[in-house]
Each structure stands twice: as structure tokens, then as C-alpha cells.
Design a protein around this motif. Structure first.
Motif, PDB file in Angstrom:
ATOM      1  N   TRP A  70       0.831  -1.207   0.000  1.00  0.00           N
ATOM      2  CA  TRP A  70       0.000   0.000   0.000  1.00  0.00           C
ATOM      3  C   TRP A  70       0.866   1.257   0.000  1.00  0.00           C
ATOM      4  CZ3 TRP A  70      -2.094   2.718   4.741  1.00  0.00           C
ATOM      5  CH2 TRP A  70      -3.107   3.625   4.415  1.00  0.00           C
ATOM      6  N   ARG A  71       1.943   1.204   0.763  1.00  0.00           N
ATOM      7  CA  ARG A  71       2.836   2.359   0.849  1.00  0.00           C
ATOM      8  C   ARG A  71       3.718   2.505  -0.387  1.00  0.00           C
ATOM      9  NH1 ARG A  71       3.324   0.852   6.720  1.00  0.00           N
ATOM     10  NH2 ARG A  71       4.896  -0.590   6.016  1.00  0.00           N
ATOM     11  N   ASP A  72       3.929   1.416  -1.112  1.00  0.00           N
ATOM     12  CA  ASP A  72       4.804   1.417  -2.283  1.00  0.00           C
ATOM     13  C   ASP A  72       4.010   1.831  -3.523  1.00  0.00           C
ATOM     14  OD1 ASP A  72       6.549   0.952  -4.367  1.00  0.00           O
ATOM     15  OD2 ASP A  72       6.723  -1.210  -4.000  1.00  0.00           O
ATOM     16  N   GLN A  73       4.164   3.065  -3.922  1.00  0.00           N
ATOM     17  CA  GLN A  73       3.419   3.567  -5.071  1.00  0.00           C
ATOM     18  C   GLN A  73       3.875   2.923  -6.382  1.00  0.00           C
ATOM     19  OE1 GLN A  73       0.676   5.626  -4.771  1.00  0.00           O
ATOM     20  NE2 GLN A  73       1.023   5.071  -2.644  1.00  0.00           N
ATOM     21  N   GLY A  74       5.041   2.296  -6.399  1.00  0.00           N
ATOM     22  CA  GLY A  74       5.544   1.640  -7.600  1.00  0.00           C
ATOM     23  C   GLY A  74       5.173   0.169  -7.675  1.00  0.00           C
ATOM     24  N   ARG A  75       4.355  -0.287  -6.769  1.00  0.00           N
ATOM     25  CA  ARG A  75       3.999  -1.702  -6.731  1.00  0.00           C
ATOM     26  C   ARG A  75       3.112  -2.071  -7.914  1.00  0.00           C
ATOM     27  NH1 ARG A  75       0.412   1.192  -4.894  1.00  0.00           N
ATOM     28  NH2 ARG A  75      -1.698   0.905  -4.327  1.00  0.00           N
ATOM     29  N   ALA A  76       3.116  -3.346  -8.206  1.00  0.00           N
ATOM     30  CA  ALA A  76       2.213  -3.865  -9.238  1.00  0.00           C
ATOM     31  C   ALA A  76       0.963  -4.404  -8.541  1.00  0.00           C
ATOM     32  CB  ALA A  76       2.897  -4.981 -10.016  1.00  0.00           C
ATOM     33  N   SER A  77      -0.198  -4.098  -9.090  1.00  0.00           N
ATOM     34  CA  SER A  77      -1.424  -4.602  -8.478  1.00  0.00           C
ATOM     35  C   SER A  77      -1.457  -6.133  -8.499  1.00  0.00           C
ATOM     36  CB  SER A  77      -2.657  -4.031  -9.171  1.00  0.00           C
ATOM     37  OG  SER A  77      -2.714  -4.438 -10.512  1.00  0.00           O
ATOM     38  N   ALA A  78      -0.712  -6.725  -9.423  1.00  0.00           N
ATOM     39  CA  ALA A  78      -0.640  -8.184  -9.488  1.00  0.00           C
ATOM     40  C   ALA A  78      -0.090  -8.762  -8.192  1.00  0.00           C
ATOM     41  CB  ALA A  78       0.229  -8.615 -10.666  1.00  0.00           C
ATOM     42  N   ASP A  79       0.839  -8.045  -7.543  1.00  0.00           N
ATOM     43  CA  ASP A  79       1.394  -8.520  -6.270  1.00  0.00           C
ATOM     44  C   ASP A  79       0.322  -8.571  -5.192  1.00  0.00           C
ATOM     45  OD1 ASP A  79       3.864  -8.634  -7.524  1.00  0.00           O
ATOM     46  OD2 ASP A  79       4.485  -6.658  -6.779  1.00  0.00           O
ATOM     47  N   VAL A  80      -0.552  -7.589  -5.194  1.00  0.00           N
ATOM     48  CA  VAL A  80      -1.641  -7.542  -4.216  1.00  0.00           C
ATOM     49  C   VAL A  80      -2.636  -8.659  -4.515  1.00  0.00           C
ATOM     50  CG1 VAL A  80      -3.443  -6.107  -3.212  1.00  0.00           C
ATOM     51  CG2 VAL A  80      -1.323  -5.042  -4.017  1.00  0.00           C
ATOM     52  N   ARG A  81      -2.918  -8.833  -5.782  1.00  0.00           N
ATOM     53  CA  ARG A  81      -3.863  -9.878  -6.195  1.00  0.00           C
ATOM     54  C   ARG A  81      -3.376 -11.261  -5.788  1.00  0.00           C
ATOM     55  NH1 ARG A  81      -6.277 -10.531 -12.280  1.00  0.00           N
ATOM     56  NH2 ARG A  81      -7.688 -12.225 -11.817  1.00  0.00           N
ATOM     57  N   VAL A  82      -2.087 -11.507  -5.899  1.00  0.00           N
ATOM     58  CA  VAL A  82      -1.527 -12.799  -5.495  1.00  0.00           C
ATOM     59  C   VAL A  82      -1.803 -13.051  -4.012  1.00  0.00           C
ATOM     60  CG1 VAL A  82       0.663 -14.020  -5.059  1.00  0.00           C
ATOM     61  CG2 VAL A  82       0.243 -12.961  -7.286  1.00  0.00           C
ATOM     62  N   LEU A  83      -1.566 -12.038  -3.176  1.00  0.00           N
ATOM     63  CA  LEU A  83      -1.822 -12.198  -1.744  1.00  0.00           C
ATOM     64  C   LEU A  83      -3.305 -12.451  -1.478  1.00  0.00           C
ATOM     65  CD1 LEU A  83       0.454  -9.460  -0.131  1.00  0.00           C
ATOM     66  CD2 LEU A  83       0.741 -11.941  -0.047  1.00  0.00           C
ATOM     67  N   ALA A  84      -4.172 -11.738  -2.183  1.00  0.00           N
ATOM     68  CA  ALA A  84      -5.615 -11.925  -1.998  1.00  0.00           C
ATOM     69  C   ALA A  84      -6.036 -13.332  -2.415  1.00  0.00           C
ATOM     70  CB  ALA A  84      -6.385 -10.879  -2.794  1.00  0.00           C
ATOM     71  N   ARG A  85      -5.516 -13.800  -3.517  1.00  0.00           N
ATOM     72  CA  ARG A  85      -5.884 -15.149  -3.983  1.00  0.00           C
ATOM     73  C   ARG A  85      -5.340 -16.241  -3.056  1.00  0.00           C
ATOM     74  NH1 ARG A  85      -6.335 -14.965 -10.529  1.00  0.00           N
ATOM     75  NH2 ARG A  85      -8.357 -13.951 -10.475  1.00  0.00           N
ATOM     76  N   GLN A  86      -4.152 -16.034  -2.530  1.00  0.00           N
ATOM     77  CA  GLN A  86      -3.619 -16.986  -1.552  1.00  0.00           C
ATOM     78  C   GLN A  86      -4.532 -17.045  -0.331  1.00  0.00           C
ATOM     79  OE1 GLN A  86       0.316 -15.430  -0.835  1.00  0.00           O
ATOM     80  NE2 GLN A  86       1.237 -16.593  -2.505  1.00  0.00           N
ATOM     81  N   HIS A  87      -4.994 -15.879   0.097  1.00  0.00           N
ATOM     82  CA  HIS A  87      -5.878 -15.833   1.257  1.00  0.00           C
ATOM     83  C   HIS A  87      -7.214 -16.502   0.952  1.00  0.00           C
ATOM     84  CE1 HIS A  87      -7.281 -14.592   5.118  1.00  0.00           C
ATOM     85  NE2 HIS A  87      -8.235 -13.832   4.610  1.00  0.00           N
ATOM     86  N   ILE A  88      -7.720 -16.296  -0.242  1.00  0.00           N
ATOM     87  CA  ILE A  88      -8.963 -16.954  -0.643  1.00  0.00           C
ATOM     88  C   ILE A  88      -8.792 -18.474  -0.585  1.00  0.00           C
ATOM     89  CG2 ILE A  88     -10.496 -17.401  -2.615  1.00  0.00           C
ATOM     90  CD1 ILE A  88      -9.985 -14.394  -3.396  1.00  0.00           C
ATOM     91  N   ALA A  89      -7.679 -18.969  -1.079  1.00  0.00           N
ATOM     92  CA  ALA A  89      -7.420 -20.415  -1.042  1.00  0.00           C
ATOM     93  C   ALA A  89      -7.382 -20.919   0.402  1.00  0.00           C
ATOM     94  CB  ALA A  89      -6.107 -20.739  -1.760  1.00  0.00           C
ATOM     95  N   GLU A  90      -6.756 -20.157   1.278  1.00  0.00           N
ATOM     96  CA  GLU A  90      -6.697 -20.541   2.691  1.00  0.00           C
ATOM     97  C   GLU A  90      -8.089 -20.519   3.316  1.00  0.00           C
ATOM     98  OE1 GLU A  90      -5.274 -21.740   6.391  1.00  0.00           O
ATOM     99  OE2 GLU A  90      -4.374 -21.887   4.399  1.00  0.00           O
ATOM    100  N   LEU A  91      -8.882 -19.509   2.983  1.00  0.00           N
ATOM    101  CA  LEU A  91     -10.257 -19.453   3.492  1.00  0.00           C
ATOM    102  C   LEU A  91     -11.068 -20.642   2.993  1.00  0.00           C
ATOM    103  CD1 LEU A  91     -11.057 -15.639   3.117  1.00  0.00           C
ATOM    104  CD2 LEU A  91     -10.696 -16.913   5.248  1.00  0.00           C
ATOM    105  N   ASN A  92     -10.899 -21.016   1.721  1.00  0.00           N
ATOM    106  CA  ASN A  92     -11.612 -22.178   1.181  1.00  0.00           C
ATOM    107  C   ASN A  92     -11.216 -23.452   1.910  1.00  0.00           C
ATOM    108  OD1 ASN A  92     -13.296 -20.964  -0.722  1.00  0.00           O
ATOM    109  ND2 ASN A  92     -11.671 -20.906  -2.250  1.00  0.00           N
ATOM    110  N   ARG A  93      -9.928 -23.586   2.222  1.00  0.00           N
ATOM    111  CA  ARG A  93      -9.471 -24.764   2.971  1.00  0.00           C
ATOM    112  C   ARG A  93     -10.131 -24.798   4.350  1.00  0.00           C
ATOM    113  NH1 ARG A  93      -6.414 -26.003   6.875  1.00  0.00           N
ATOM    114  NH2 ARG A  93      -5.555 -23.932   7.181  1.00  0.00           N
TER     115      ARG A  93
END
Length: 129
Positions: A70-93
Motif C-alpha cells: 500500500w505504501r509502495d506507489q511503484g507496486r504492481a497490483s498483481a502482487d496484491v492480487r496474489v496475496l488476496a488469492r492466496q488468502h482466498i485459497a486458505e479461506l476455502n481450505r
């Protein structure tokens, strides 16, 4: 604002604010001459971010990663999406585990007579596993 005001504005208790500071999730607060913590708008926004992340079930380690992104203005939104999808997988488990527990308990509760008898399949199952 003081810690109580920051707590009210962010939805995070003063105790948790101190905890987040102690583990480095939140930067140490500025202090007045008398040693009281002072928070600004940016810290309150960070606390709101943490609070929302906790509401969504993210562990503190992942919230730290999300805060860094969030603080890194040069970040790629894909990096955030990866974390969200990992969390979704954990929630599904976890959901699958909870559903399996529910089915087991429903079966045990159905097999219990629920009367004055002392034999109880629920307790028997707990004692044998």
C-alpha cells in the motif's frame, strides 16, 4: 490525537494499537514532552487498513505485506492480487474443514438419543479420538 481518539477513529482498541506498535506493524507513535502518544491522520488510516484486513481474516504477517504494498506507489497490483488469492485459497481450505466438522457433529448429534440414558455417542467419539 491521543491513543483513545485514534482508537475511536480507527475502530482498533488502544491495547491493540500498542500491540501493533510493539510488533512493528505500526510505526512507533510520536510522543509529547510528557510521553503521551500522538497520532495523525496517516496513522489512523494505517490503523483502519489493519482493522479492515483483520475483518477479512488476513493474518498479521500478510497485513504487514499488504501495508508495505500500500505504501509502495511503484507496486504492481498483481502482487496484491496474489496475496488476496492466496488468502482466498486458505479461506476455502478452512471452510472445507469447518464443513467436515459440522457434518461429523450433525451425524453424532443425530445418533445421540438425547434422553436420560448415560450412553452417549458424542462423548464416546470424543473419548476415542
Amino acid at each position: 490525537m491521543n491513543i483513545g481518539e485514534a482508537a475511536q477513529a480507527s475502530g482498533v482498541s488502544a491495547k491493540m494499537i500498542r500491540h501493533y506498535e510493539s510488533i512493528g506493524l505500526l510505526p512507533a507513535a510520536k510522543r509529547t514532552a510528557s510521553g503521551y502518544r500522538v497520532y495523525g491522520e496517516q496513522e489512523v488510516r494505517m490503523l483502519q487498513f489493519i482493522h479492515r484486513g483483520r475483518e477479512l481474516g488476513f493474518p498479521l504477517e500478510k497485513i504487514a505485506e499488504l501495508l508495505a504494498l500500500w505504501r509502495d506507489q511503484g507496486r504492481a497490483s498483481a502482487d496484491v492480487r496474489v496475496l488476496a488469492r492466496q488468502h482466498i485459497a486458505e479461506l476455502n481450505r478452512k471452510i472445507e474443514e469447518l464443513q467436515a466438522m459440522k457434518r461429523t457433529l450433525e451425524t453424532l448429534a443425530h445418533s445421540c438419543h438425547g434422553d436420560q440414558r448415560s450412553d452417549c455417542p458424542i462423548l464416546d467419539d470424543l473419548a476415542t479420538h
